[in-house]
Structures are given as C-alpha cells and as structure tokens.
Design a protein around this motif. Structure first.
Motif, short mmCIF file in Angstrom:
data_model
loop_
_atom_site.label_atom_id
_atom_site.label_comp_id
_atom_site.label_asym_id
_atom_site.label_seq_id
_atom_site.Cartn_x
_atom_site.Cartn_y
_atom_site.Cartn_z
N ILE A 100 -6.26 5.90 2.72
CA ILE A 100 -7.09 4.72 2.84
C ILE A 100 -8.53 5.14 2.61
O ILE A 100 -9.00 6.12 3.19
CB ILE A 100 -6.96 4.09 4.24
CG1 ILE A 100 -5.50 3.72 4.50
CG2 ILE A 100 -7.86 2.88 4.39
CD1 ILE A 100 -5.23 3.31 5.93
N HIS B 191 0.84 -1.19 0.00
CA HIS B 191 0.00 0.00 0.00
C HIS B 191 0.88 1.25 0.00
O HIS B 191 1.87 1.30 0.72
CB HIS B 191 -0.89 0.00 1.23
CG HIS B 191 -1.67 1.26 1.41
ND1 HIS B 191 -2.71 1.59 0.59
CD2 HIS B 191 -1.54 2.27 2.28
CE1 HIS B 191 -3.20 2.76 0.97
NE2 HIS B 191 -2.51 3.19 2.00
N GLY C 216 -7.01 -0.22 10.88
CA GLY C 216 -7.44 -1.32 10.04
C GLY C 216 -8.88 -1.75 10.27
O GLY C 216 -9.60 -1.19 11.09
N TYR D 84 -8.31 -5.34 6.26
CA TYR D 84 -7.20 -4.48 5.85
C TYR D 84 -6.52 -3.90 7.07
O TYR D 84 -7.19 -3.52 8.03
CB TYR D 84 -7.72 -3.34 4.96
CG TYR D 84 -6.63 -2.40 4.52
CD1 TYR D 84 -5.87 -2.68 3.40
CD2 TYR D 84 -6.35 -1.24 5.22
CE1 TYR D 84 -4.87 -1.83 2.99
CE2 TYR D 84 -5.35 -0.39 4.82
CZ TYR D 84 -4.61 -0.69 3.70
OH TYR D 84 -3.61 0.14 3.30
N SER E 250 -3.16 -1.16 8.03
CA SER E 250 -2.06 -0.29 7.62
C SER E 250 -1.21 -0.03 8.86
O SER E 250 -1.70 0.50 9.86
CB SER E 250 -2.59 1.02 7.04
OG SER E 250 -1.52 1.85 6.66
N VAL F 150 1.10 6.10 11.03
CA VAL F 150 0.36 6.18 9.78
C VAL F 150 0.12 7.67 9.52
O VAL F 150 -0.66 8.31 10.23
CB VAL F 150 -0.99 5.42 9.85
CG1 VAL F 150 -1.73 5.52 8.52
CG2 VAL F 150 -0.76 3.97 10.24
N PRO G 280 1.19 4.69 1.38
CA PRO G 280 0.55 5.49 2.43
C PRO G 280 0.19 6.89 1.99
O PRO G 280 -0.72 7.50 2.53
CB PRO G 280 1.57 5.50 3.56
CG PRO G 280 2.85 5.08 2.96
CD PRO G 280 2.54 4.30 1.74
#
Length: 79
Positions: free
Chosen positions: A9, A3, A60, A64, A66, A72, A5
């Motif tokens: 998302i 992914h 998440g 999913y 992250s 993040v 970043p």
C-alpha cells in the motif's frame, strides 16, 4: 476494485489519517498515530520498550481499507 496485497500500500499524503486494527494477546485494538494502548496481557516487555506489532487485521484511511486474511501481510505497526 481488487487490491493485490503483495504489491503493498502506498503511504497516504497525510500519514496521521491512517488507522489500523491490531490483534494483541487475542484482543482487537483500533489505533491511529499517537495512540497509547494499555494492555495487561503483554509479557516480557517493560514500559517504554519499542514494540513492532505484525498481527495487523486491517489498515486504512477514509478513502481506502485493506482487510487481512487473517492479517495484512505487508503491514506493521511500530510503537
């Protein structure tokens, strides 16, 4: 799957299923919608103040996740 970043998302169709792991005053807290976090280490805030946490270590859903490096960058948790 890798992914990016910087792309962010997309919000899941059920936002109540999102969880996050925050760093608050050196401690980690796993939170979901409607959670209340009790932390003795926040100074300068009163009860019922609105706070935005930007030290999100992980965000998440059941499908999913992250993980930050260390945070993040695009995630924030608002209380």
């Amino acid at each position: 799957v890798i992914h990016n970043p910087a792309a962010g998302i997309e919000s899941p169709p059920k936002p109540l299923e999102v969880f996050a792991v925050l760093e608050i005053a050196g401690f980690q807290f796993k939170v979901v919608a409607e959670d209340q976090v009790i932390c003795e280490h926040l100074k300068g805030y009163d009860i019922n103040d609105h706070i935005v946490f930007d030290k999100v270590l992980l965000i998440g859903t059941k499908d999913y996740t992250s993980i930050g490096r260390p945070f993040v960058e695009t995630a924030k948790v608002k209380y």
